[in-house]
Design a protein around this motif. Structure first.
Motif, PDB file in Angstrom:
ATOM      1  N   ASP A 202       0.906  -1.144  -0.071  1.00 12.08           N
ATOM      2  CA  ASP A 202      -0.032  -0.067   0.162  1.00 12.08           C
ATOM      3  C   ASP A 202       0.994   1.233   0.122  1.00 12.08           C
ATOM      4  O   ASP A 202       1.619   1.676   0.997  1.00 12.08           O
TER       5      ASP A 202
ATOM      6  N   SER B  78      -0.202   4.303  -0.074  1.00  8.08           N
ATOM      7  CA  SER B  78      -0.949   5.809   0.065  1.00  8.08           C
ATOM      8  C   SER B  78      -0.283   6.636   0.871  1.00  8.08           C
ATOM      9  O   SER B  78      -0.668   7.840   0.889  1.00  8.08           O
TER      10      SER B  78
ATOM     11  N   ARG C 217       1.018   9.655  -0.774  1.00 10.33           N
ATOM     12  CA  ARG C 217      -0.060  10.804  -1.134  1.00 10.33           C
ATOM     13  C   ARG C 217       0.276  12.348  -0.715  1.00 10.33           C
ATOM     14  O   ARG C 217       0.360  13.413  -1.382  1.00 10.33           O
TER      15      ARG C 217
ATOM     16  N   TYR D 190       2.431   4.942  -6.758  1.00 10.60           N
ATOM     17  CA  TYR D 190       1.202   5.442  -5.969  1.00 10.60           C
ATOM     18  C   TYR D 190      -0.024   5.032  -6.567  1.00 10.60           C
ATOM     19  O   TYR D 190      -0.939   4.157  -6.171  1.00 10.60           O
ATOM     20  N   GLN D 191       0.137   5.315  -7.892  1.00 15.02           N
ATOM     21  CA  GLN D 191      -1.062   5.027  -8.768  1.00 15.02           C
ATOM     22  C   GLN D 191      -1.097   3.491  -9.097  1.00 15.02           C
ATOM     23  O   GLN D 191      -2.237   3.144  -8.997  1.00 15.02           O
TER      24      GLN D 191
ATOM     25  N   GLU E 175      -2.823   2.047  -5.929  1.00 13.16           N
ATOM     26  CA  GLU E 175      -4.289   2.489  -5.882  1.00 13.16           C
ATOM     27  C   GLU E 175      -5.058   1.592  -6.460  1.00 13.16           C
ATOM     28  O   GLU E 175      -6.149   1.425  -6.301  1.00 13.16           O
TER      29      GLU E 175
ATOM     30  N   HIS F 185      -5.292  -1.652  -4.703  1.00 12.73           N
ATOM     31  CA  HIS F 185      -5.936  -1.854  -3.742  1.00 12.73           C
ATOM     32  C   HIS F 185      -7.425  -1.077  -3.607  1.00 12.73           C
ATOM     33  O   HIS F 185      -8.200  -0.914  -2.543  1.00 12.73           O
TER      34      HIS F 185
ATOM     35  N   GLY G 152      -8.410   1.764  -4.669  1.00 12.95           N
ATOM     36  CA  GLY G 152      -8.446   3.281  -4.435  1.00 12.95           C
ATOM     37  C   GLY G 152      -8.846   3.893  -5.768  1.00 12.95           C
ATOM     38  O   GLY G 152      -9.195   5.086  -5.740  1.00 12.95           O
ATOM     39  N   GLU G 153      -8.574   3.317  -6.902  1.00  8.52           N
ATOM     40  CA  GLU G 153      -8.557   3.773  -8.247  1.00  8.52           C
ATOM     41  C   GLU G 153      -9.453   3.035  -8.927  1.00  8.52           C
ATOM     42  O   GLU G 153      -9.079   1.673  -9.404  1.00  8.52           O
TER      43      GLU G 153
END
Length: 223
Positions: free
Chosen positions: A133, A135, A138, A181-182, A185, A188, A190-191
């Motif tokens: 992860d 995140s 961010r 990050y992307q 995401e 998991h 998130g995106e």
């Protein structure tokens, strides 16, 4: 019986989440590949065009990326992605042509391309295999975007020796963090919008390539 039903529901939910994640990953990488190819074609077609004004490029880059984000939930979002990547290719063509017409230009461009591919594949592969992860990046990415935008504006106004090289190094770190990050995401959940993911990854790859281009150019003494 109730525990069995809860277990079955949880298992079904997890399976649906995995299917959704794989779908977003697949669509993102397909659209990203097509976007990169389209940008490369545009760069080749417009390689002999005059250099675009830096302020115009900055406005177009930011404006078209925001347009793609605004339209990300409609079919027009895909058209906006290609408008954005085509514009980047249009602006990149004359730059690559200038580099490749110089003494060590071809080697510099090829090294930058190879370095970009290796870094992107390594970071994406690490994120996919480790399933960590990211995140926590961010805050760094948000602050970094603001600082780098201010630095780019300053570089367009003031001619400071060595400043461009420092910005390039910072962009390389920033783009690498954004790729991690992307990708994290997406993995998991998130995106869930592949258009937004594509825009982010394309911008990261572009910034990484330009950063490496300037760094290799400076190291070769051809800058």
């Amino acid at each position: 019986m109730l525990e069995n039903n809860q277990y079955a529901t949880a298992a079904a939910s997890k399976e649906a989440s995995i299917i959704q994640t794989n779908k977003v990953l697949k669509n993102t990488y397909i659209l990203l590949s097509l976007s990169l190819g389209f940008a490369a074609v545009c760069a080749f077609i417009f390689r002999n065009a005059p250099m675009i004004n830096p302020w115009l490029f900055l406005g177009g880059f930011i404006g078209l990326s925001f347009l793609a984000q605004a339209l990300c939930r409609s079919v027009w979002g895909i058209a906006a992605v290609f408008a954005f990547t085509g514009f980047v290719g249009f602006a990149l063509g004359p730059i690559l042509n200038m580099f490749m017409s110089s003494g060590q230009g071809t080697a510099i461009v090829m090294n930058a391309l190879g370095g970009t591919a290796v870094i992107f594949l390594a970071l994406s592969g690490y994120a996919l295999v480790s399933r960590r992860d990211f995140s926590f990046l961010r805050g760094f990415i948000f602050a970094g975007a603001i600082v780098l935008l201010a630095a780019v504006v300053m570089s367009l106004i003031f001619d400071i020796s060595g400043f461009q090289l420092a910005i390039s190094c910072a962009f390389m770190v920033f783009a690498s963090a954004l790729i991690l990050y992307q990708t994290g995401e997406i993995i998991h959940g998130g995106e869930t919008n592949y258009i937004l993911a594509t825009i982010t990854l394309f911008a990261s790859i572009y910034n990484l390539f330009i950063a490496l281009l300037h760094i290799f150019s400076a190291l070769s003494g051809d800058d």
